[in-house]
Design a protein around this motif. Structure first.
Motif, PDB file in Angstrom:
ATOM      1  N   THR A  17     -19.788 -52.572 -36.457  1.00 12.60           N
ATOM      2  CA  THR A  17     -18.593 -51.760 -36.253  1.00 12.60           C
ATOM      3  C   THR A  17     -18.388 -50.829 -37.438  1.00 12.60           C
ATOM      4  OG1 THR A  17     -17.554 -53.492 -34.925  1.00 12.60           O
ATOM      5  CG2 THR A  17     -16.105 -51.814 -35.842  1.00 12.60           C
ATOM      6  N   TYR A  18     -18.169 -49.549 -37.144  1.00 13.92           N
ATOM      7  CA  TYR A  18     -17.979 -48.530 -38.176  1.00 13.92           C
ATOM      8  C   TYR A  18     -16.606 -47.890 -37.984  1.00 13.92           C
ATOM      9  CZ  TYR A  18     -22.986 -49.189 -38.613  1.00 13.92           C
ATOM     10  OH  TYR A  18     -24.222 -49.749 -38.788  1.00 13.92           O
ATOM     11  N   GLU A  19     -15.994 -47.522 -39.111  1.00 12.57           N
ATOM     12  CA  GLU A  19     -14.619 -47.034 -39.050  1.00 12.57           C
ATOM     13  C   GLU A  19     -14.385 -45.958 -40.101  1.00 12.57           C
ATOM     14  OE1 GLU A  19     -10.215 -49.034 -39.662  1.00 12.57           O
ATOM     15  OE2 GLU A  19     -11.794 -50.192 -38.677  1.00 12.57           O
ATOM     16  N   LEU A  20     -13.658 -44.907 -39.716  1.00  7.38           N
ATOM     17  CA  LEU A  20     -13.232 -43.838 -40.624  1.00  7.38           C
ATOM     18  C   LEU A  20     -11.724 -43.664 -40.484  1.00  7.38           C
ATOM     19  CD1 LEU A  20     -15.853 -40.984 -39.950  1.00  7.38           C
ATOM     20  CD2 LEU A  20     -15.862 -42.593 -41.847  1.00  7.38           C
ATOM     21  N   SER A  21     -11.037 -43.411 -41.602  1.00  7.06           N
ATOM     22  CA  SER A  21      -9.597 -43.152 -41.551  1.00  7.06           C
ATOM     23  C   SER A  21      -9.240 -42.049 -42.536  1.00  7.06           C
ATOM     24  CB  SER A  21      -8.799 -44.419 -41.893  1.00  7.06           C
ATOM     25  OG  SER A  21      -8.948 -45.398 -40.893  1.00  7.06           O
ATOM     26  N   LEU A  22      -8.311 -41.177 -42.128  1.00 13.48           N
ATOM     27  CA  LEU A  22      -7.852 -40.102 -43.001  1.00 13.48           C
ATOM     28  C   LEU A  22      -6.487 -39.625 -42.533  1.00 13.48           C
ATOM     29  CD1 LEU A  22      -8.766 -38.378 -45.454  1.00 13.48           C
ATOM     30  CD2 LEU A  22      -9.525 -36.641 -43.818  1.00 13.48           C
ATOM     31  N   SER A  23      -5.633 -39.297 -43.505  1.00 11.69           N
ATOM     32  CA  SER A  23      -4.294 -38.811 -43.191  1.00 11.69           C
ATOM     33  C   SER A  23      -4.347 -37.345 -42.755  1.00 11.69           C
ATOM     34  CB  SER A  23      -3.395 -38.961 -44.414  1.00 11.69           C
ATOM     35  OG  SER A  23      -2.088 -38.521 -44.137  1.00 11.69           O
ATOM     36  N   TYR A  24      -3.568 -37.018 -41.748  1.00  9.22           N
ATOM     37  CA  TYR A  24      -3.484 -35.655 -41.226  1.00  9.22           C
ATOM     38  C   TYR A  24      -2.969 -34.728 -42.323  1.00  9.22           C
ATOM     39  CZ  TYR A  24      -2.121 -31.962 -37.885  1.00  9.22           C
ATOM     40  OH  TYR A  24      -1.975 -30.778 -37.195  1.00  9.22           O
ATOM     41  N   PRO A  25      -3.711 -33.651 -42.672  1.00 11.49           N
ATOM     42  CA  PRO A  25      -3.341 -32.806 -43.822  1.00 11.49           C
ATOM     43  C   PRO A  25      -1.991 -32.112 -43.643  1.00 11.49           C
ATOM     44  CG  PRO A  25      -5.584 -32.357 -43.092  1.00 11.49           C
ATOM     45  CD  PRO A  25      -4.970 -33.215 -42.052  1.00 11.49           C
ATOM     46  N   ALA A  41     -13.939 -32.892 -30.045  1.00  7.13           N
ATOM     47  CA  ALA A  41     -12.945 -31.969 -30.592  1.00  7.13           C
ATOM     48  C   ALA A  41     -11.630 -32.296 -29.885  1.00  7.13           C
ATOM     49  CB  ALA A  41     -13.347 -30.521 -30.357  1.00  7.13           C
ATOM     50  N   ILE A  42     -10.714 -32.913 -30.605  1.00  2.85           N
ATOM     51  CA  ILE A  42      -9.474 -33.416 -30.020  1.00  2.85           C
ATOM     52  C   ILE A  42      -8.282 -32.652 -30.596  1.00  2.85           C
ATOM     53  CG2 ILE A  42      -7.999 -35.457 -29.767  1.00  2.85           C
ATOM     54  CD1 ILE A  42     -10.552 -37.150 -30.170  1.00  2.85           C
ATOM     55  N   PRO A  43      -7.456 -32.070 -29.752  1.00  5.22           N
ATOM     56  CA  PRO A  43      -6.255 -31.391 -30.265  1.00  5.22           C
ATOM     57  C   PRO A  43      -5.333 -32.391 -30.971  1.00  5.22           C
ATOM     58  CG  PRO A  43      -6.684 -30.790 -27.978  1.00  5.22           C
ATOM     59  CD  PRO A  43      -7.589 -31.945 -28.298  1.00  5.22           C
ATOM     60  N   VAL A  44      -4.827 -32.023 -32.132  1.00  3.01           N
ATOM     61  CA  VAL A  44      -3.924 -32.903 -32.883  1.00  3.01           C
ATOM     62  C   VAL A  44      -2.739 -32.097 -33.404  1.00  3.01           C
ATOM     63  CG1 VAL A  44      -5.689 -34.571 -33.568  1.00  3.01           C
ATOM     64  CG2 VAL A  44      -5.292 -32.560 -34.986  1.00  3.01           C
ATOM     65  N   GLN A  45      -1.623 -32.804 -33.534  1.00  2.11           N
ATOM     66  CA  GLN A  45      -0.436 -32.182 -34.116  1.00  2.11           C
ATOM     67  C   GLN A  45       0.501 -33.200 -34.751  1.00  2.11           C
ATOM     68  OE1 GLN A  45       1.495 -30.245 -30.824  1.00  2.11           O
ATOM     69  NE2 GLN A  45       2.287 -32.157 -29.964  1.00  2.11           N
ATOM     70  N   GLU A  46       0.217 -34.492 -34.504  1.00  3.62           N
ATOM     71  CA  GLU A  46       1.074 -35.546 -35.040  1.00  3.62           C
ATOM     72  C   GLU A  46       0.661 -35.907 -36.465  1.00  3.62           C
ATOM     73  OE1 GLU A  46       3.686 -37.148 -33.641  1.00  3.62           O
ATOM     74  OE2 GLU A  46       3.610 -35.860 -31.881  1.00  3.62           O
ATOM     75  N   LYS A  47       1.637 -36.077 -37.347  1.00  9.55           N
ATOM     76  CA  LYS A  47       1.336 -36.550 -38.692  1.00  9.55           C
ATOM     77  C   LYS A  47       0.947 -38.018 -38.640  1.00  9.55           C
ATOM     78  CE  LYS A  47       6.143 -37.818 -39.678  1.00  9.55           C
ATOM     79  NZ  LYS A  47       7.297 -37.608 -40.571  1.00  9.55           N
ATOM     80  N   GLY A  48       0.392 -38.518 -39.740  1.00  9.79           N
ATOM     81  CA  GLY A  48      -0.011 -39.917 -39.793  1.00  9.79           C
ATOM     82  C   GLY A  48      -1.490 -40.067 -40.098  1.00  9.79           C
ATOM     83  N   ILE A  49      -1.980 -41.300 -40.016  1.00  8.53           N
ATOM     84  CA  ILE A  49      -3.375 -41.602 -40.329  1.00  8.53           C
ATOM     85  C   ILE A  49      -4.174 -41.735 -39.030  1.00  8.53           C
ATOM     86  CG2 ILE A  49      -4.954 -43.281 -41.361  1.00  8.53           C
ATOM     87  CD1 ILE A  49      -2.709 -43.985 -43.317  1.00  8.53           C
ATOM     88  N   TYR A  50      -5.229 -40.944 -38.928  1.00  3.89           N
ATOM     89  CA  TYR A  50      -6.117 -41.002 -37.765  1.00  3.89           C
ATOM     90  C   TYR A  50      -7.309 -41.906 -38.094  1.00  3.89           C
ATOM     91  CZ  TYR A  50      -3.536 -37.248 -35.464  1.00  3.89           C
ATOM     92  OH  TYR A  50      -2.558 -36.500 -34.848  1.00  3.89           O
ATOM     93  N   THR A  51      -7.628 -42.797 -37.170  1.00  2.00           N
ATOM     94  CA  THR A  51      -8.736 -43.735 -37.359  1.00  2.00           C
ATOM     95  C   THR A  51      -9.739 -43.577 -36.226  1.00  2.00           C
ATOM     96  OG1 THR A  51      -7.356 -45.353 -38.515  1.00  2.00           O
ATOM     97  CG2 THR A  51      -9.388 -46.168 -37.536  1.00  2.00           C
ATOM     98  N   ILE A  52     -11.008 -43.521 -36.592  1.00  2.00           N
ATOM     99  CA  ILE A  52     -12.110 -43.453 -35.639  1.00  2.00           C
ATOM    100  C   ILE A  52     -12.924 -44.723 -35.781  1.00  2.00           C
ATOM    101  CG2 ILE A  52     -14.160 -42.152 -34.937  1.00  2.00           C
ATOM    102  CD1 ILE A  52     -12.810 -39.775 -36.570  1.00  2.00           C
ATOM    103  N   LYS A  53     -13.175 -45.391 -34.672  1.00  2.00           N
ATOM    104  CA  LYS A  53     -13.830 -46.701 -34.735  1.00  2.00           C
ATOM    105  C   LYS A  53     -14.791 -46.850 -33.559  1.00  2.00           C
ATOM    106  CE  LYS A  53     -12.527 -51.593 -35.214  1.00  2.00           C
ATOM    107  NZ  LYS A  53     -11.368 -52.524 -35.236  1.00  2.00           N
ATOM    108  N   ASN A  90      -3.937 -42.928 -33.769  1.00  2.00           N
ATOM    109  CA  ASN A  90      -2.979 -42.704 -34.843  1.00  2.00           C
ATOM    110  C   ASN A  90      -1.763 -43.552 -34.495  1.00  2.00           C
ATOM    111  OD1 ASN A  90      -0.914 -41.801 -36.497  1.00  2.00           O
ATOM    112  ND2 ASN A  90      -1.279 -39.632 -36.150  1.00  2.00           N
ATOM    113  N   PRO A  91      -1.356 -44.496 -35.356  1.00  2.00           N
ATOM    114  CA  PRO A  91      -0.224 -45.380 -35.037  1.00  2.00           C
ATOM    115  C   PRO A  91       1.050 -44.627 -34.659  1.00  2.00           C
ATOM    116  CG  PRO A  91      -1.357 -46.160 -36.993  1.00  2.00           C
ATOM    117  CD  PRO A  91      -1.945 -44.823 -36.669  1.00  2.00           C
ATOM    118  N   GLN A  92       1.148 -43.367 -35.100  1.00  2.00           N
ATOM    119  CA  GLN A  92       2.335 -42.571 -34.769  1.00  2.00           C
ATOM    120  C   GLN A  92       2.338 -42.130 -33.302  1.00  2.00           C
ATOM    121  OE1 GLN A  92       4.764 -42.105 -36.950  1.00  2.00           O
ATOM    122  NE2 GLN A  92       3.693 -43.027 -38.666  1.00  2.00           N
ATOM    123  N   ILE A  93       1.153 -42.128 -32.701  1.00  2.00           N
ATOM    124  CA  ILE A  93       1.041 -41.683 -31.310  1.00  2.00           C
ATOM    125  C   ILE A  93       1.031 -42.895 -30.396  1.00  2.00           C
ATOM    126  CG2 ILE A  93      -0.301 -40.317 -29.679  1.00  2.00           C
ATOM    127  CD1 ILE A  93      -1.528 -38.841 -32.014  1.00  2.00           C
TER     128      ILE A  93
END
Length: 275
Positions: A207-215, A148-160, A249-252
């Protein structure tokens, strides 16, 4: 078409013309095998050229690389020359073979550029995964790969992550899953889920990867589990290994985190002054 491919083709046709004979016997390799072997040869050509291995001296042994290709396809140099002669006698057919080769090399080059770009992107961003990088369950650890990670930055989050499952693992439908989470003013929870990624039950690392844009900024946490399942039983055997975990997230970036830290410090100082 880039210069490297043009170099490959020129070298190849020069080599093929020099080796050409009027051989009409059945070739050692079928067309598909012959095409794949030529692709491998061109990759070796490119490797030797790009790494400047074509030079004189004691270390000049490019034949080592080509001999490994002959061994891979269980063929001798004379048999390969016969294949060249056989397929090059039909110009139209040979042109079609090289169309496949050029397309395959272009695809490999594109894939390589994407991988290099993604690797650089990962290196330039902050890894939000704060737990340890390597997990082996059950031999050393309990299954604590939820997060459970606090988030606030817009952009695409990737889990790998790279995951391997051992044969005695009893997890039903193992998968990598994640979602953005928030709680509204009424205390109700809301989720925006990533598409779950099934994990193959294989004794090797994949290797497994998930990506989704911050709502939107109302979502406060990125939650999930690197190794979830659908077991009905409370107790069952889990035996897996996970390594190279990264959430980014490339924005971070490191510099953006520093800016956020400084802004928070300024805000705290202003509050103290008001008090």
């Amino acid at each position: 078409m880039n210069k490297i491919l043009l170099f490959f083709i020129c070298c190849a046709f020069t080599f093929l013309i020099s080796c050409k004979k009027n051989n009409k016997n059945t070739p050692q390799l079928n067309e598909d095998q012959f095409t794949k072997m030529l692709i491998d040869i061109h990759i070796i050509d490119g490797t030797l050229e790009s790494q400047n291995i074509y030079r004189s001296g004691d270390n000049y042994r490019p034949s080592y690389y080509y001999n490994s290709i002959f061994q891979k396809y269980n063929i001798t140099r004379d048999q390969f020359d016969s294949c060249v002669s056989y397929y090059s006698n039909d110009t139209k057919r040979f042109t079609q073979i090289y169309d496949v080769i050029i397309d395959s090399l272009n695809r490999l080059e594109t894939q390589y550029r994407i991988e290099v770009k993604n690797k650089k992107l990962e290196q330039d961003t902050v890894n939000l995964w704060t737990k340890k990088q390597n997990w082996r369950v059950p031999e050393k650890d309990k299954n604590q790969v939820d997060f459970a990670i606090p988030v606030q930055e817009k952009g695409i989050y990737t889990i790998k992550a790279s995951i391997k499952i051992f044969k005695d693992d009893q997890t039903d439908k193992p998968k990598l899953e994640a979602y953005f989470w928030k709680q509204d003013s009424l205390g109700e929870e809301h989720k925006v889920s990533f598409m779950p990624r099934p994990i193959a039950k294989e004794m090797k690392f994949n290797t497994y990867e998930l990506s989704l844009s911050y709502p939107d900024s109302s979502y406060t946490e990125l939650r999930g589990n690197l190794f979830a399942g659908e077991n009905d039983l409370v107790e069952f055997t889990q035996h897996f290994e996970i390594k190279d975990i990264i959430i980014f997230n490339p924005q971070i970036r490191p510099d953006s985190l520093q800016v956020i830290k400084e802004l928070k410090q300024d805000e705290e100082q202003n509050l103290r002054r008001v008090r």
